[in-house]
Design a protein around this motif. Sequence first.
Motif, PDB file in Angstrom:
ATOM      1  N   ASP A 268      34.130  58.657  80.311  1.00 42.39           N
ATOM      2  CA  ASP A 268      33.350  59.332  81.761  1.00 42.39           C
ATOM      3  C   ASP A 268      32.798  58.375  82.288  1.00 42.39           C
ATOM      4  O   ASP A 268      32.744  57.072  82.152  1.00 42.39           O
ATOM      5  CB  ASP A 268      32.365  60.182  80.751  1.00 42.39           C
TER       6      ASP A 268
ATOM      7  N   ILE B 213      31.986  62.703  89.010  1.00 45.46           N
ATOM      8  CA  ILE B 213      32.900  63.581  88.395  1.00 45.46           C
ATOM      9  C   ILE B 213      34.426  63.018  88.012  1.00 45.46           C
ATOM     10  O   ILE B 213      35.097  63.735  87.529  1.00 45.46           O
ATOM     11  CB  ILE B 213      33.420  64.701  89.452  1.00 45.46           C
TER      12      ILE B 213
ATOM     13  N   GLN C 290      36.982  60.745  85.779  1.00 46.90           N
ATOM     14  CA  GLN C 290      37.072  60.462  84.232  1.00 46.90           C
ATOM     15  C   GLN C 290      38.176  59.272  84.442  1.00 46.90           C
ATOM     16  O   GLN C 290      38.999  59.512  85.165  1.00 46.90           O
ATOM     17  CB  GLN C 290      37.439  61.741  83.460  1.00 46.90           C
TER      18      GLN C 290
ATOM     19  N   ASP D  94      39.494  63.041  89.329  1.00 48.81           N
ATOM     20  CA  ASP D  94      38.458  64.056  89.255  1.00 48.81           C
ATOM     21  C   ASP D  94      38.667  64.978  88.094  1.00 48.81           C
ATOM     22  O   ASP D  94      39.868  65.430  87.963  1.00 48.81           O
ATOM     23  CB  ASP D  94      38.748  64.716  90.627  1.00 48.81           C
ATOM     24  N   MET D  95      37.848  65.196  87.328  1.00 49.67           N
ATOM     25  CA  MET D  95      37.883  66.036  85.993  1.00 49.67           C
ATOM     26  C   MET D  95      38.208  67.342  86.391  1.00 49.67           C
ATOM     27  O   MET D  95      39.049  68.040  85.610  1.00 49.67           O
ATOM     28  CB  MET D  95      36.503  66.102  85.501  1.00 49.67           C
ATOM     29  N   TYR D  96      38.280  67.880  87.627  1.00 46.09           N
ATOM     30  CA  TYR D  96      38.960  69.222  88.092  1.00 46.09           C
ATOM     31  C   TYR D  96      40.281  68.969  88.336  1.00 46.09           C
ATOM     32  O   TYR D  96      40.730  70.117  88.610  1.00 46.09           O
ATOM     33  CB  TYR D  96      37.790  69.921  89.026  1.00 46.09           C
ATOM     34  N   ASP D  97      40.783  68.022  88.614  1.00 42.19           N
ATOM     35  CA  ASP D  97      42.305  67.685  88.892  1.00 42.19           C
ATOM     36  C   ASP D  97      43.047  67.625  87.721  1.00 42.19           C
ATOM     37  O   ASP D  97      44.346  67.499  87.952  1.00 42.19           O
ATOM     38  CB  ASP D  97      42.397  66.654  89.870  1.00 42.19           C
TER      39      ASP D  97
ATOM     40  N   GLY E 245      43.960  69.428  85.119  1.00 45.27           N
ATOM     41  CA  GLY E 245      44.746  70.405  84.928  1.00 45.27           C
ATOM     42  C   GLY E 245      46.074  70.568  85.564  1.00 45.27           C
ATOM     43  O   GLY E 245      47.415  70.688  85.302  1.00 45.27           O
ATOM     44  N   TRP E 246      45.870  70.588  86.881  1.00 40.51           N
ATOM     45  CA  TRP E 246      47.037  70.650  87.808  1.00 40.51           C
ATOM     46  C   TRP E 246      47.660  69.263  87.577  1.00 40.51           C
ATOM     47  O   TRP E 246      49.109  69.494  87.862  1.00 40.51           O
ATOM     48  CB  TRP E 246      46.822  71.072  89.380  1.00 40.51           C
TER      49      TRP E 246
END
Length: 169
Positions: free
Chosen positions: A26, A30, A32, A55-58, A60-61
Amino acid sequence: MDPQEVSDEAEVVISGTYDFSSKPIDSEFIFQGYTFAVENVYKGEATKQIIAGIDMYDVGWAEGFQNEGGEFLLFLEKSDSATFLTPVGGPNGMVQVLNGIINNENEEIATYYADFLKTSHKNPSSGNNVALIDKENSDIFNPLYICVIALFAIAVLILLYRFARKGRR
């Protein structure tokens, strides 16, 4: 961001894949850090395996894209909020490559990065980096460390003062 600007701002440019099975590191933002297997080094220095930010929101894709055989051309920079290098401009510094072809709908951007892939590159150096930033030396200036050192110095001065006063009696 303009691809030339992304390239200019990058301190390290590498290609390869993330290891999303590794435990993420971490940061204060945002991003990781994940282990990244380096195939080619286009700019800067990198070992065969580094910690690269995403980016932690990237995640998955990006993991899905890699599962389909994709890899990334990463344009990385230092960040004050992470101990690892992060992509320039977030997703701007993460270029998708599938079977040697840039995966981008914008033809101008795809052409720029396709030409970039043709530039000279080198193999990563031997060894493993946990991070590409030398945080060991910069952590000494962390405000918490400064406070602890100041309190320790005050305690030593108080003890010296007390010993000096007892010696005068």
